[in-house]
Write a protein that holds these residues in place. Structure first.
Motif, PDB file in Angstrom:
ATOM      1  N   GLN A   1      25.893   9.249  21.714  1.00  0.00           N
ATOM      2  CA  GLN A   1      26.003  10.692  21.579  1.00  0.00           C
ATOM      3  C   GLN A   1      25.579  11.370  22.890  1.00  0.00           C
ATOM      4  O   GLN A   1      24.562  11.002  23.478  1.00  0.00           O
ATOM      5  CB  GLN A   1      25.128  11.185  20.429  1.00  0.00           C
ATOM      6  CG  GLN A   1      25.557  10.599  19.087  1.00  0.00           C
ATOM      7  CD  GLN A   1      25.117  11.435  17.921  1.00  0.00           C
ATOM      8  OE1 GLN A   1      24.121  12.142  17.981  1.00  0.00           O
ATOM      9  NE2 GLN A   1      25.872  11.352  16.832  1.00  0.00           N
TER      10      GLN A   1
ATOM     11  N   LEU B   1      29.236  16.143  17.180  1.00  0.00           N
ATOM     12  CA  LEU B   1      28.680  14.792  17.194  1.00  0.00           C
ATOM     13  C   LEU B   1      29.115  13.983  15.980  1.00  0.00           C
ATOM     14  O   LEU B   1      29.209  12.761  16.039  1.00  0.00           O
ATOM     15  CB  LEU B   1      27.152  14.868  17.251  1.00  0.00           C
ATOM     16  CG  LEU B   1      26.583  15.680  18.426  1.00  0.00           C
ATOM     17  CD1 LEU B   1      25.061  15.690  18.366  1.00  0.00           C
ATOM     18  CD2 LEU B   1      27.066  15.125  19.756  1.00  0.00           C
TER      19      LEU B   1
ATOM     20  N   ARG C   1      22.145  16.539  15.638  1.00  0.00           N
ATOM     21  CA  ARG C   1      21.935  15.125  15.964  1.00  0.00           C
ATOM     22  C   ARG C   1      21.531  14.315  14.747  1.00  0.00           C
ATOM     23  O   ARG C   1      21.641  13.087  14.769  1.00  0.00           O
ATOM     24  CB  ARG C   1      20.894  14.983  17.072  1.00  0.00           C
ATOM     25  CG  ARG C   1      21.375  15.568  18.383  1.00  0.00           C
ATOM     26  CD  ARG C   1      20.674  14.960  19.574  1.00  0.00           C
ATOM     27  NE  ARG C   1      21.237  15.515  20.815  1.00  0.00           N
ATOM     28  CZ  ARG C   1      22.267  14.990  21.453  1.00  0.00           C
ATOM     29  NH1 ARG C   1      22.852  13.905  20.975  1.00  0.00           N
ATOM     30  NH2 ARG C   1      22.712  15.548  22.558  1.00  0.00           N
TER      31      ARG C   1
ATOM     32  N   ARG D   1      23.880  13.526  25.542  1.00  0.00           N
ATOM     33  CA  ARG D   1      22.516  14.081  25.530  1.00  0.00           C
ATOM     34  C   ARG D   1      22.505  15.571  25.805  1.00  0.00           C
ATOM     35  O   ARG D   1      21.727  16.311  25.224  1.00  0.00           O
ATOM     36  CB  ARG D   1      21.664  13.359  26.571  1.00  0.00           C
ATOM     37  CG  ARG D   1      21.483  11.876  26.287  1.00  0.00           C
ATOM     38  CD  ARG D   1      20.416  11.282  27.173  1.00  0.00           C
ATOM     39  NE  ARG D   1      20.240   9.859  26.922  1.00  0.00           N
ATOM     40  CZ  ARG D   1      19.264   9.125  27.447  1.00  0.00           C
ATOM     41  NH1 ARG D   1      18.382   9.707  28.252  1.00  0.00           N
ATOM     42  NH2 ARG D   1      19.168   7.842  27.186  1.00  0.00           N
TER      43      ARG D   1
ATOM     44  N   GLY E   1      20.409   7.246  23.175  1.00  0.00           N
ATOM     45  CA  GLY E   1      21.502   8.044  22.632  1.00  0.00           C
ATOM     46  C   GLY E   1      22.418   7.284  21.708  1.00  0.00           C
ATOM     47  O   GLY E   1      23.369   7.854  21.165  1.00  0.00           O
TER      48      GLY E   1
ATOM     49  N   ILE F   1      18.791   7.787  15.701  1.00  0.00           N
ATOM     50  CA  ILE F   1      19.306   7.687  17.067  1.00  0.00           C
ATOM     51  C   ILE F   1      18.223   7.118  17.975  1.00  0.00           C
ATOM     52  O   ILE F   1      17.071   7.563  17.942  1.00  0.00           O
ATOM     53  CB  ILE F   1      19.769   9.054  17.595  1.00  0.00           C
ATOM     54  CG1 ILE F   1      20.844   9.636  16.674  1.00  0.00           C
ATOM     55  CG2 ILE F   1      20.310   8.933  19.010  1.00  0.00           C
ATOM     56  CD1 ILE F   1      21.278  11.029  17.052  1.00  0.00           C
TER      57      ILE F   1
END
Length: 522
Positions: free
Chosen positions: A59, A215, A169, A61, A21, A17
């Motif tokens: 994605q 996510l 994440r 934050r 983001g 990532i």
């Protein structure tokens, strides 16, 4: 000149990532090409064009939702999870790590069964709640992230990721951390929601499932692929007992596997009355190299009557060859099944002892498996325009046309019964992760085994990928062994029988554990 080693999925860097983001590449296969699936309330759902993993991109934050999305399993759900662990293990006690909140009932049941429980949750409030539920002498609750928690390596027998893998994440990195915390052959149980169910598809655009905290969006195949590239094996994925009509969930259980410096390919070669071609095939195989893979060749010889066994025995001391001798011919399917028992590779490829297929196609067939894009590949012998040209016998043209028509008929029947769009499910080139066989038992001995293998892997949940290969069919005068009278009847039986026969994956594992042998479930 030194050649550059091909990248494996397990070589992918931890960071996927960017600072903005944006997801740069898929955490499973490393692909950077994505496609748009849906946009709901400023949430953009995309998917990897190769392995089909779904994810929010960019994605969020800082997720706005403050309440946890995890589902409390309740006493019955907790008991079912523990039963899965006991049947799979077998393991009834030890050190247990639970990551994620909302599992109070599970913790109570686990402690009652003798587990020493450690709870890890990012919320200090949730961790404090669990501290009140833990017995002081058999567990503890910790607030924080698993990556920074002060936990000793190789110290847990079981880890449960309770609805948190899809909120990470970097789920691949999370699983690698869990891998380090588990003891050798430690068990992992994962629960998470999935979009891959009829209700989400019926209402369209997943509007009830798409959440800011979630996510990544896994299905059966992408969850299996992620576990594979992070060195977990013997994977069983099934519907979660907590699934409801509008919220389909998955539960997966797997075993920690020691990462090998080089992955291995097991080539299984059934041999019977192939004196004319066997030596040429084996010599080509011994020269064959696949970048980044070691190769073992498992020859299953079925007591040939034409002197083939004498030729096979000349290779039994070769370091890359294992020779399995059967006392009598029981059919190609029986020979392949015998080869499965002796296979130790990460991947399996079935290779006949004739010259119909081209070994130059190995690299293309193995690339999707090697990169974690899929688990099962078929080397299709034709495209949609070449069905009646697949078998062209110069010495028996009518027989070739008859076989081509039969192929179309049985392929169509399989596609209808199992809701597929396959071109060539009966190809010899079936290439798959050995882990696909875990929990399965096979029965067929002849060419109906081709049907059984494909059908059971489809019913287990795998998606098949077809890749074109080079093919020159030999005629009956050249040694083709299919019986036009006996085999079609067995194909009809296989199509009907395996459509309704239960797979009994968990029961197969449980019975094998009770017998103290897992050989027959590979």
């Amino acid at each position: 000149m030194k050649t550059e080693r091909k990248l494996f999925a397990t070589d992918i860097a931890v960071e996927v990532i960017g600072a903005d983001g944006e997801l740069r590449r898929c955490p499973i296969c490393g692909n950077s090409q994505f496609q748009n699936d849906a946009v709901i309330k400023d949430l953009h759902l995309q998917s990897c064009s190769e392995c089909r993993l779904g994810f929010l991109n960019p994605q969020p934050r800082a997720p706005k939702e403050s309440t946890p999305l995890v589902s409390k399993p309740g006493r019955i759900g907790a008991q079912k999870y523990l039963e899965m662990i006991a049947d799979y293990g077998p393991l009834t006690a030890g050190r247990l790590l639970v990551v994620g909140g909302g599992a109070g009932e599970f913790l109570t049941e686990a402690q009652n069964k003798g587990f020493d429980v450690t709870v890890l949750d990012s919320s200090g409030h949730v961790a404090e709640t669990f501290r009140s539920q833990l017995k002081s002498d058999t567990g503890r609750a910790i607030a924080g992230e698993i990556e920074s928690a002060d936990l000793p390596a190789a110290s847990f027998d079981v880890c449960i990721l309770s609805d948190c893998l899809d909120e990470s994440r970097n789920p691949a990195h999370l699983l690698r951390v869990v891998h380090q915390l588990l003891k050798p052959k430690g068990l992992l149980l994962v629960t998470l929601p999935t979009l891959d169910h009829w209700f989400a598809k019926m209402i369209g655009k997943y509007r009830t499932e798409l959440r800011e905290r979630r996510l990544f969006y896994f299905n059966f195949n992408t969850l299996q692929n992620l576990l594979f590239v992070t060195n977990f094996s013997r994977v069983l994925v099934r519907p979660d007992p907590l699934s409801s009509i509008n919220s389909r969930r998955l539960v997966a259980i797997a075993s920690r596997q020691e990462p090998a410096p080089v992955r291995k390919l097991s080539i299984i070669m059934p041999v019977f009355n192939e004196a004319r071609t066997f030596q040429q095939v084996i010599e080509q195989l011994l020269l064959k190299k696949v970048d980044g893979l070691s190769i073992e060749i498992i020859i299953v010889e079925s007591n040939s009557r034409d002197g083939t066994r004498d030729v096979v025995l000349k290779y039994q001391d070769h370091p890359r060859v294992k020779v399995v001798l059967e006392d009598k011919p029981r059919g190609k399917g029986h020979a392949v099944r015998a080869g499965f028992v002796h296979a130790t590779g990460d991947f399996i490829l079935i290779q006949d002892a004739d010259l119909e297929y081209d070994m130059a196609d190995y690299d293309a067939l193995l690339e999707p498996l090697r990169m974690g894009k899929t688990a099962f590949v078929l080397g299709t012998r034709h495209d949609n325009n070449g069905l009646m040209k697949m078998r062209h016998f110069a010495d028996q043209p009518v027989m070739g046309a008859l076989l081509n028509f039969g192929h179309i008929f049985f392929c169509t029947l399989l596609n209808i019964l199992y809701r597929q769009r396959l071109n060539d499910p009966f190809t010899m080139y079936k290439v798959f992760r050995r882990d696909c066989l875990f929990g399965l038992r096979f029965q067929c001995n002849r060419f109906d085994f081709d049907y059984e293998l494909v059908i059971k892997l489809l019913r287990k949940g795998y998606s098949l990928v077809e890749i074109p290969v080079n093919y020159r069919s030999r005629s009956f005068n050249e040694g083709k062994k299919v019986s036009l009278f006996r085999d079609p009847m067995s194909w009809f039986r296989a199509l009907a029988k395996f459509r309704v026969q239960p797979l009994n994956l968990v029961q197969n594992v449980h019975n094998a554990n009770r017998a103290s042998s897992n050989a027959d479930i590979y």
